[in-house]
Design a protein around this motif. Structure first.
Motif, mmCIF file in Angstrom:
data_model
loop_
_atom_site.group_PDB
_atom_site.id
_atom_site.type_symbol
_atom_site.label_atom_id
_atom_site.label_comp_id
_atom_site.label_asym_id
_atom_site.label_seq_id
_atom_site.Cartn_x
_atom_site.Cartn_y
_atom_site.Cartn_z
ATOM 1 N N ASP A 1 62.923 17.553 37.906
ATOM 2 C CA ASP A 1 63.425 18.867 37.460
ATOM 3 C C ASP A 1 62.703 20.022 38.159
ATOM 4 O OD1 ASP A 1 61.131 17.997 36.108
ATOM 5 O OD2 ASP A 1 61.487 19.377 34.437
ATOM 6 N N ILE A 2 61.622 19.715 38.882
ATOM 7 C CA ILE A 2 60.904 20.769 39.606
ATOM 8 C C ILE A 2 61.313 20.699 41.076
ATOM 9 C CG2 ILE A 2 58.627 21.684 40.233
ATOM 10 C CD1 ILE A 2 57.547 20.123 37.762
ATOM 11 N N GLU A 3 61.986 21.724 41.556
ATOM 12 C CA GLU A 3 62.507 21.676 42.928
ATOM 13 C C GLU A 3 61.365 21.677 43.944
ATOM 14 O OE1 GLU A 3 65.593 21.078 44.001
ATOM 15 O OE2 GLU A 3 64.858 21.162 46.069
ATOM 16 N N LYS A 4 60.455 22.638 43.783
ATOM 17 C CA LYS A 4 59.348 22.690 44.748
ATOM 18 C C LYS A 4 58.163 23.406 44.123
ATOM 19 C CE LYS A 4 58.311 23.082 49.576
ATOM 20 N NZ LYS A 4 57.406 21.941 49.470
ATOM 21 N N GLY A 5 56.960 23.004 44.482
ATOM 22 C CA GLY A 5 55.758 23.653 43.965
ATOM 23 C C GLY A 5 54.694 23.692 45.031
ATOM 24 N N PRO A 6 53.551 24.261 44.711
ATOM 25 C CA PRO A 6 52.493 24.379 45.718
ATOM 26 C C PRO A 6 51.808 23.041 46.000
ATOM 27 C CG PRO A 6 51.745 25.219 43.611
ATOM 28 C CD PRO A 6 53.169 24.829 43.416
ATOM 29 N N ALA A 7 51.118 22.985 47.119
ATOM 30 C CA ALA A 7 50.370 21.792 47.493
ATOM 31 C C ALA A 7 49.033 21.790 46.765
ATOM 32 C CB ALA A 7 50.144 21.769 48.996
ATOM 33 N N GLU A 8 48.491 20.601 46.542
ATOM 34 C CA GLU A 8 47.232 20.474 45.817
ATOM 35 C C GLU A 8 46.111 21.257 46.515
ATOM 36 O OE1 GLU A 8 46.318 17.050 43.450
ATOM 37 O OE2 GLU A 8 44.546 16.659 44.675
ATOM 38 N N GLN A 9 46.103 21.217 47.836
ATOM 39 C CA GLN A 9 45.080 21.916 48.618
ATOM 40 C C GLN A 9 45.026 23.409 48.282
ATOM 41 O OE1 GLN A 9 46.060 21.222 52.679
ATOM 42 N NE2 GLN A 9 43.953 20.730 53.234
ATOM 43 N N ASP A 10 46.199 24.052 48.225
ATOM 44 C CA ASP A 10 46.267 25.491 47.940
ATOM 45 C C ASP A 10 45.781 25.778 46.523
ATOM 46 O OD1 ASP A 10 47.368 25.632 50.430
ATOM 47 O OD2 ASP A 10 49.437 25.647 49.703
ATOM 48 N N VAL A 11 46.160 24.888 45.614
ATOM 49 C CA VAL A 11 45.742 25.053 44.225
ATOM 50 C C VAL A 11 44.217 24.989 44.121
ATOM 51 C CG1 VAL A 11 45.836 24.009 41.933
ATOM 52 C CG2 VAL A 11 47.891 24.092 43.345
ATOM 53 N N MET A 12 43.634 24.036 44.852
ATOM 54 C CA MET A 12 42.181 23.853 44.791
ATOM 55 C C MET A 12 41.447 25.067 45.376
ATOM 56 S SD MET A 12 41.715 21.208 43.146
ATOM 57 C CE MET A 12 43.032 20.225 42.457
ATOM 58 N N ALA A 13 42.003 25.628 46.443
ATOM 59 C CA ALA A 13 41.372 26.806 47.052
ATOM 60 C C ALA A 13 41.348 27.958 46.051
ATOM 61 C CB ALA A 13 42.138 27.200 48.310
ATOM 62 N N GLU A 14 42.424 28.098 45.290
ATOM 63 C CA GLU A 14 42.501 29.170 44.307
ATOM 64 C C GLU A 14 41.485 28.949 43.175
ATOM 65 O OE1 GLU A 14 46.546 30.000 43.073
ATOM 66 O OE2 GLU A 14 45.702 31.174 41.419
ATOM 67 N N ILE A 15 41.381 27.697 42.751
ATOM 68 C CA ILE A 15 40.426 27.379 41.683
ATOM 69 C C ILE A 15 39.002 27.703 42.145
ATOM 70 C CG2 ILE A 15 39.369 25.479 40.389
ATOM 71 C CD1 ILE A 15 42.189 24.160 40.476
ATOM 72 N N THR B 1 50.556 18.549 40.526
ATOM 73 C CA THR B 1 51.201 17.479 39.770
ATOM 74 C C THR B 1 51.059 16.140 40.474
ATOM 75 O OG1 THR B 1 53.276 17.708 40.914
ATOM 76 C CG2 THR B 1 52.977 19.070 38.966
ATOM 77 N N GLY B 2 51.209 15.087 39.723
ATOM 78 C CA GLY B 2 51.037 13.749 40.279
ATOM 79 C C GLY B 2 52.281 13.191 40.941
ATOM 80 N N HIS B 3 53.425 13.797 40.657
ATOM 81 C CA HIS B 3 54.693 13.188 41.101
ATOM 82 C C HIS B 3 55.450 14.073 42.077
ATOM 83 C CE1 HIS B 3 54.474 9.868 38.174
ATOM 84 N NE2 HIS B 3 53.772 10.744 37.488
ATOM 85 N N ALA B 4 56.457 13.459 42.687
ATOM 86 C CA ALA B 4 57.247 14.148 43.714
ATOM 87 C C ALA B 4 58.007 15.331 43.129
ATOM 88 C CB ALA B 4 58.229 13.158 44.334
ATOM 89 N N TYR B 5 57.948 16.471 43.802
ATOM 90 C CA TYR B 5 58.898 17.539 43.529
ATOM 91 C C TYR B 5 60.249 17.041 44.046
ATOM 92 C CZ TYR B 5 54.640 20.468 43.350
ATOM 93 O OH TYR B 5 53.419 20.987 43.058
#
Ligand code: ZN
Length: 423
Positions: A188-202, A372-376
């Motif tokens: 149900d999620i078409e597209k989201g950010p990559a884990e790398q980008d999320v980690m940089a923000e954190i 997320t752990g699963h495919a967008y």
């Protein structure tokens, strides 16, 4: 070739797919449904628990999430049924199965497969491909028989720490594919950010924070643990794990090394990794077969006083039941932040939802993360465009309509137990 999705066709969890070619029968995964008691996980599949003229030749396990192997442990299967997994997967399951008080045993008839190495079960020729997912290792399979080809994705994503694995899978020459059996947990999620980008923000948010950072992280999410270790290093913090996580990290690293792969994951060699003495650590200490590892763990063990005195310098991954020791031993949440994903289902490890609820109810600054752990769905689309299967069979999903809307007649939405013959 005939496909029967015994479970997982209409829901998330409990995955089990049977493939039949002539008299050869195999199962892909044998998972526990969410929240099921051990007995409820057992499926009535002929030849699985008793000798049969048409035996189940093998069970091929895609990865070490309970929803994909859990039913294996509920009741001893017929000893003639071979169970296929990797050496790392066997270790992870063995250790995890011993964590509860009523520890479970794995079936004895285990056979290893290796990434990229074809193996044969009856009339089936099976090639495993490493995928990007939150388990220690996760595989997709190309399965060939009767001149037909099926791909089963297992669980995967394209935006995590093993994104390269997904690229390699796209590049792999699998030949014309008749059916793509794909997971759709987060379709149900078409597209989201990559884990790398999320980690940089954190990391940037964490720089000036004066309090502990609690992170929702399943025990086996080695990728997220590796990301947290990197953030700990860059922000001069300690990564606090228990004996269970420490042992898993150590075993996964050692077994990968044996195969010539140097995984960039934290281990007992990591200076800023420390181990707390909670119930999970005590339980792990009773497993005498890992004595050698425990000797090396000892210098990294810290008492609760140390934890309380150093809270602003800690990153603390939490999972099922962690709230129990946080409440009892720490209780001071001043300045602390809590990191979790609003999108993550947290259903692949029992008890995670309780932990999430507890932390959300505390006065913590919440740092939501879309990792997320699963495919967008964009990744599923990409895979379908790349492999051009005649049929796309969604599994492990509640979003079948997304597949029908996107792929039209090529989407073959099955019901649990329904047979589908590839002509
Ligand atoms: Zn999974």
């Amino acid at each position: 070739m005939k496909i029967i999705v015994h479970r997982g066709a209409e829901e998330i969890g409990g995955n089990c797919i049977e493939l039949v070619s002539g008299t050869s029968r195999i199962l892909l995964d044998y998972g526990a449904p969410l929240g099921a008691s051990p007995e409820e996980t057992v499926l009535n599949i002929p030849g699985l628990y008793e000798k049969s003229a048409d035996p189940v030749l093998g069970i091929i396990i895609s990865h070490t999430h309970h929803t994909h192997y859990g039913a294996l442990l509920a009741r001893p299967i017929e000893p003639g049924v071979k169970v296929y997994m990797t050496e790392i997967m066997e270790d992870v399951i063995r250790i995890t199965a011993k964590m509860p008080r009523d520890g479970k045993k794995l079936p004895a008839n285990i056979h290893y497969f290796r990434k990229g190495h074809k193996f044969i079960v009856g009339r089936f020729v099976i090639t495993p491909y490493l995928m990007d997912h939150t388990a220690a290792e996760s595989f997709a399979f190309l399965i060939e028989a009767d001149g037909k080809r099926i791909i089963y994705t297992g669980d995967f994503r394209e935006h995590g720490n093993k994104a390269a694995a997904f690229k390699q899978f796209l590049a792999a020459k699998t030949g014309p594919v008749d059916a793509l059996i794909t997971e759709g947990v987060q379709a149900d999620i078409e597209k989201g950010p990559a884990e790398q980008d999320v980690m940089a923000e954190i990391e940037s948010k964490l720089k000036d924070r004066r309090g502990a950072l609690y992170v929702m992280c399943a025990g086996q999410d080695i990728g997220l643990l590796a990301s947290m270790a990197m953030i700990a290093k860059n922000t001069r913090r300690f990564l606090v794990v228990d004996g269970y996580t420490a042992l898993l990290l150590e075993r996964v690293k050692a077994l990968a090394q044996k195969q010539g792969v140097d995984l960039k994951i934290p281990s007992l060699e990591t200076k800023f990794l420390c181990i707390i003495r909670n119930l999970a650590t005590q339980r792990i200490y009773q497993l005498s077969e890992y004595n050698e590892t425990f000797v090396r763990m000892r210098p990294k063990m810290y008492g609760w006083d140390w934890v309380r005195d150093n809270l602003p310098r800690l990153i603390i991954p939490v999972r099922a039941n962690s709230q129990l020791w946080v409440k009892e031993q720490i209780d001071d949440l001043r300045g602390a932040a809590f990191l979790y994903s609003d999108w993550e289902t947290y259903t692949e490890e029992a008890g995670m939802m309780e932990t999430l609820k507890w932390f959300k109810a505390r006065p913590l600054e919440v740092v939501p993360t879309p990792s997320t752990g699963h495919a967008y769905f964009s990744a599923i689309r990409k895979l379908a465009e790349n492999k051009k299967p005649r049929y796309i069979i969604p599994i492990n999903t509640e979003h079948q309509e997304k597949f029908t809307a996107t792929f039209g007649k090529r989407a073959k939405v099955l019901k649990n137990g329904e047979e589908f013959t590839l002509d």
